[in-house]
Scaffold this active site. Structure first.
Site, PDB file in Angstrom:
ATOM      1  CG  HIS A 229      -2.073   0.834   1.281  1.00  9.03           C
ATOM      2  ND1 HIS A 229      -2.433   1.669   0.252  1.00  9.03           N
ATOM      3  CD2 HIS A 229      -2.972   1.093   2.294  1.00  9.03           C
ATOM      4  CE1 HIS A 229      -3.488   2.389   0.614  1.00  9.03           C
ATOM      5  NE2 HIS A 229      -3.834   2.060   1.857  1.00  9.03           N
ATOM      6  CG  HIS A 268      -4.277   0.382  -8.160  1.00  5.39           C
ATOM      7  ND1 HIS A 268      -5.627   0.259  -7.897  1.00  5.39           N
ATOM      8  CD2 HIS A 268      -3.789   1.277  -7.268  1.00  5.39           C
ATOM      9  CE1 HIS A 268      -5.939   1.067  -6.909  1.00  5.39           C
ATOM     10  NE2 HIS A 268      -4.846   1.693  -6.500  1.00  5.39           N
ATOM     11  CG  ASP A 322       2.766   4.326  -3.874  1.00  8.86           C
ATOM     12  OD1 ASP A 322       2.704   5.390  -3.237  1.00  8.86           O
ATOM     13  OD2 ASP A 322       2.042   3.356  -3.658  1.00  8.86           O
TER      14      ASP A 322
END
Ligand code: CMC
Length: 385
Positions: A229, A268, A322
């Site tokens: 995460h 994802h 990210d």
């Protein structure tokens, strides 16, 4: 057994809750097949280009854009809520200087409850005030923890500054340039909200017991920390640091893929096309990398993206938020272990907003497990085991 099965009569196992819709929400919309993210119906790219973190907080909590007066008074309230009680500053100083910043964030989010007389008031009005305090104070606490661990004097937030401006000013002991503050503010906007991701869901499970908002936010921080995460942005930077040179990118990534390792910053649960937040961040990362002489880092990231596209693009694995955050934060001069704490302070409006929304029609979160162990096992006396 799944709901698709003809003989389906009740609960089914759905690992990772991938197909479970837990509740309605009016905060954000994600279309993972088309790469769309909207906050209250407004496209994320439009918000990144035109809005501010403060305005996005208002939008998420009130489901409409503020007019000029509303924005001014909301910003004033947020700035007033930034003040850190002395006891809380003492708690920052009491933390071990060598602890990880994410452990510090978890403690300091939780510690804010001790200094809030409204902590256990679960009314919507009190919860909104606490949401404001958590969003306003957490960034200054993170920046001050960084000062503490570096042996620097702690600095009180300046109530005339924005959330982004305050964070960077405390962190660096001097005001950021306008471009740096705006760039960082955009990063906060892009991370502010994202539906029922793991940390938001965890915070909702906590609030569904009618616990308090500080407990819910603390749960969320602990959940965000993992590398699957929010911890992924830090893991991306570590990976980039591990690759000696541009010519080593291809063998490095291919060896990792051959070993069935995950490449951090890719893939994802919801997006099967390019994450729209990553689209924006890629352009920004390229610009800031050029401006700060970090072109090599950007080129390496781009090379990783190209190799990943060839290798696993067909599986719907693309850069997520990210991946280019790592290059961006590095170019903004931020320490690697602050990347995930920054994600935490940016996601605070999403966490607390969803908790408040869920409480409007609360139902205790209590899923079941499928017991697959034995039954009727005799109890053997300890002397016979
Ligand atoms: N690198 C290589 N292969 C991957 C990756 C990756 N990053 N992500 C997924 N895969 C492969 C996986 O091996 C599997 O392959 P196969 O079907 O051949 O076994 C397939 O893709 C499906 O993977 P999954 O684990 O079933 O998919 P998921 O929806 O559970 O995973 C994820 C989502 C985010 C956990 C995963 O993509 C991952 O581990 N990514 C790396 C960590 C990361 O960047 N996390 C940040 C997510 S975005 C920001 C946030 O919300 O925090």
């Amino acid at each position: 057994m799944s709901p698709a099965s003809e003989s389906f009569t009740g609960p089914f196992v759905d690992k990772g809750l991938a197909n479970v819709v837990v509740a309605d929400s009016v905060m954000s919309f994600i279309d993972g097949e088309k790469g769309v993210l909207e906050y209250v119906g407004i496209d994320i790219d439009t918000l990144a280009r035109n809005s501010t973190f403060e305005e996005c907080c208002f939008l998420l909590w009130n489901q409409c854009l503020p007019n000029a007066d509303e924005l001014a008074s909301f910003t004033k309230e947020l700035q007033a809520a930034m003040a850190i009680p002395d006891g809380l500053m003492d708690m920052v100083k009491a933390l071990p200087a060598d602890t990880s910043p994410m452990h510090a964030v978890r403690t300091l989010v939780s510690a804010q409850a001790h200094f809030d007389t409204e902590c256990d008031d679960g009314s919507p009005e009190a919860n909104l005030r606490k949401a404001l305090r958590l969003t306003a104070r957490t960034p200054s606490l993170i920046a001050n923890f960084d000062r503490h661990r570096k042996g620097l004097e702690l600095i009180a937030p300046d109530p005339s500054k924005t959330v982004a401006g305050n964070f960077l000013s405390i962190l660096n002991g001097k005001a950021p340039t306008e471009a740096m503050e705006r760039g960082f503010d955009i990063c906060l906007i892009l991370h502010a909200e994202h539906g029922f991701n793991a940390s938001t869901f965890a915070s909702m499970a906590t609030i569904s017991t009618l616990s308090d908002l500080y407990s819910a936010a603390t749960t969320a921080v602990g959940t965000l920390k993992g590398p699957l995460h929010g911890g992924a942005n830090e893991a991306v930077m570590k990976m980039l640091n591990e690759i000696p040179g541009e010519e080593d990118v291809e063998p490095f990534i291919k060896a990792r893929l051959a070993a069935k390792d995950r490449i951090m910053g890719f893939g994802h649960r919801v997006y099967k096309v390019y994450d729209p937040r990553a689209t924006y961040l890629k352009t920004y990362a390229e610009d800031i990398a050029k401006d700060t002489g970090n072109d090599r880092l950007f080129r390496m990231s781009k090379k990783i993206e190209d190799i990943m596209f060839e290798a696993v693009g067909a599986k719907g694995i693309h850069p997520n938020v990210d991946f280019y955050s790592a290059t961006t934060y590095h170019c903004l001069g931020l320490d690697l272990d602050l990347f995930t704490p920054i994600f935490a302070m940016a996601r605070m409006p999403g966490w607390v907003g969803h908790c408040i929304e869920y409480l409007q029609d609360n139902k205790l979160m209590r899923p079941r497990c499928e017991y697959v162990g034995p039954h009727g096992v005799p109890y053997t006396d300890i002397s016979d085991r």
